[in-house]
Design an enzyme around this catalytic site. Structure first.
Site, PDB file in Angstrom:
ATOM      1  N   ALA A  13      -1.588 -40.352   2.740  1.00  0.00           N
ATOM      2  CA  ALA A  13      -2.017 -39.178   1.971  1.00  0.00           C
ATOM      3  C   ALA A  13      -1.101 -38.944   0.770  1.00  0.00           C
ATOM      4  CB  ALA A  13      -2.050 -37.944   2.868  1.00  0.00           C
ATOM      5  N   GLY A  16      -2.325 -41.321  -1.671  1.00  0.00           N
ATOM      6  CA  GLY A  16      -3.673 -40.942  -2.087  1.00  0.00           C
ATOM      7  C   GLY A  16      -3.706 -39.725  -2.987  1.00  0.00           C
ATOM      8  N   ASP A  17      -2.826 -38.780  -2.741  1.00  0.00           N
ATOM      9  CA  ASP A  17      -2.739 -37.581  -3.578  1.00  0.00           C
ATOM     10  C   ASP A  17      -2.454 -37.976  -5.022  1.00  0.00           C
ATOM     11  OD1 ASP A  17      -2.409 -34.802  -4.317  1.00  0.00           O
ATOM     12  OD2 ASP A  17      -0.249 -35.104  -4.159  1.00  0.00           O
ATOM     13  N   ALA A  18      -1.475 -38.835  -5.200  1.00  0.00           N
ATOM     14  CA  ALA A  18      -1.096 -39.268  -6.551  1.00  0.00           C
ATOM     15  C   ALA A  18      -2.212 -40.077  -7.208  1.00  0.00           C
ATOM     16  CB  ALA A  18       0.189 -40.093  -6.484  1.00  0.00           C
ATOM     17  N   SER A  21      -5.371 -37.887  -8.004  1.00  0.00           N
ATOM     18  CA  SER A  21      -5.038 -36.999  -9.126  1.00  0.00           C
ATOM     19  C   SER A  21      -5.027 -37.756 -10.447  1.00  0.00           C
ATOM     20  CB  SER A  21      -3.673 -36.344  -8.911  1.00  0.00           C
ATOM     21  OG  SER A  21      -3.734 -35.432  -7.859  1.00  0.00           O
TER      22      SER A  21
END
EC number: 3.1.26.-
Length: 128
Positions: A13, A16-18, A21
Site C-alpha cells: 500500500a 501503491g499510494d505513491a 497519486s
C-alpha cells in the site's frame, strides 16, 4: 531480490499510494490544471481514502479485479497498520489500504499495462 508475493499489505500500500497519486497528478496536469490549490482539490476526488474505498467497492461489484488482485486487496485491507485515517472511518481506511496494495503490487511486479488499465478505469469512474 525479495518475492513480491511475500511483501506485507502495508508495504504494498505504501508503494501503491505513491504510484496511484503520481498517475492521478499527471492526469490532472495534462488536463491543464496547474494551480496547486486546484490540483490538490481535484486530486482528493481520486486519492482520498473515501474515493479509493468507493472505487475498490465498485471494482469488486463489477468484478474488475483478477483473483490474485482480490487476494492482494484482502491482504492490504486486513493488515493491521497501527495508524489512523485523518478523514475516514476504520472500514473506509482499510478498504483504501487494500486498494493501494493492489496498485503497489501491480507496480512492483512491473505489470504496468494492467496498472494503467485500472488507473484509467478509476479515472473514468471518478469523472463519470
Amino acid at each position: 531480490m525479495i518475492d513480491v508475493n511475500l511483501i506485507n499489505g502495508i508495504a504494498l500500500a505504501f508503494e501503491g499510494d505513491a504510484v496511484y497519486s503520481m498517475y492521478i497528478r499527471r492526469h490532472l496536469i495534462l488536463k491543464g490544471m496547474t494551480k496547486p490549490n486546484k490540483l490538490h482539490q481535484e486530486a482528493t476526488k481520486y486519492v482520498s481514502a473515501k474515493a479509493q474505498a468507493r472505487l475498490i467497492a465498485l471494482m469488486l461489484e463489477e468484478q474488475v479485479l483478477t483473483e490474485k488482485e482480490e487476494e492482494i486487496y484482502k491482504r492490504g485491507r486486513n493488515t493491521n497498520s497501527h495508524t489512523k485515517a485523518k478523514n475516514a472511518d476504520v472500514v473506509t481506511y482499510r478498504m483504501s489500504t487494500g486498494f493501494e496494495a493492489v496498485m503497489g503490487y501491480l507496480h512492483m511486479t512491473e505489470n504496468l499495462e494492467r496498472l494503467e488499465s485500472l488507473v484509467s478505469w478509476c479515472i473514468q469512474k471518478v469523472e463519470g
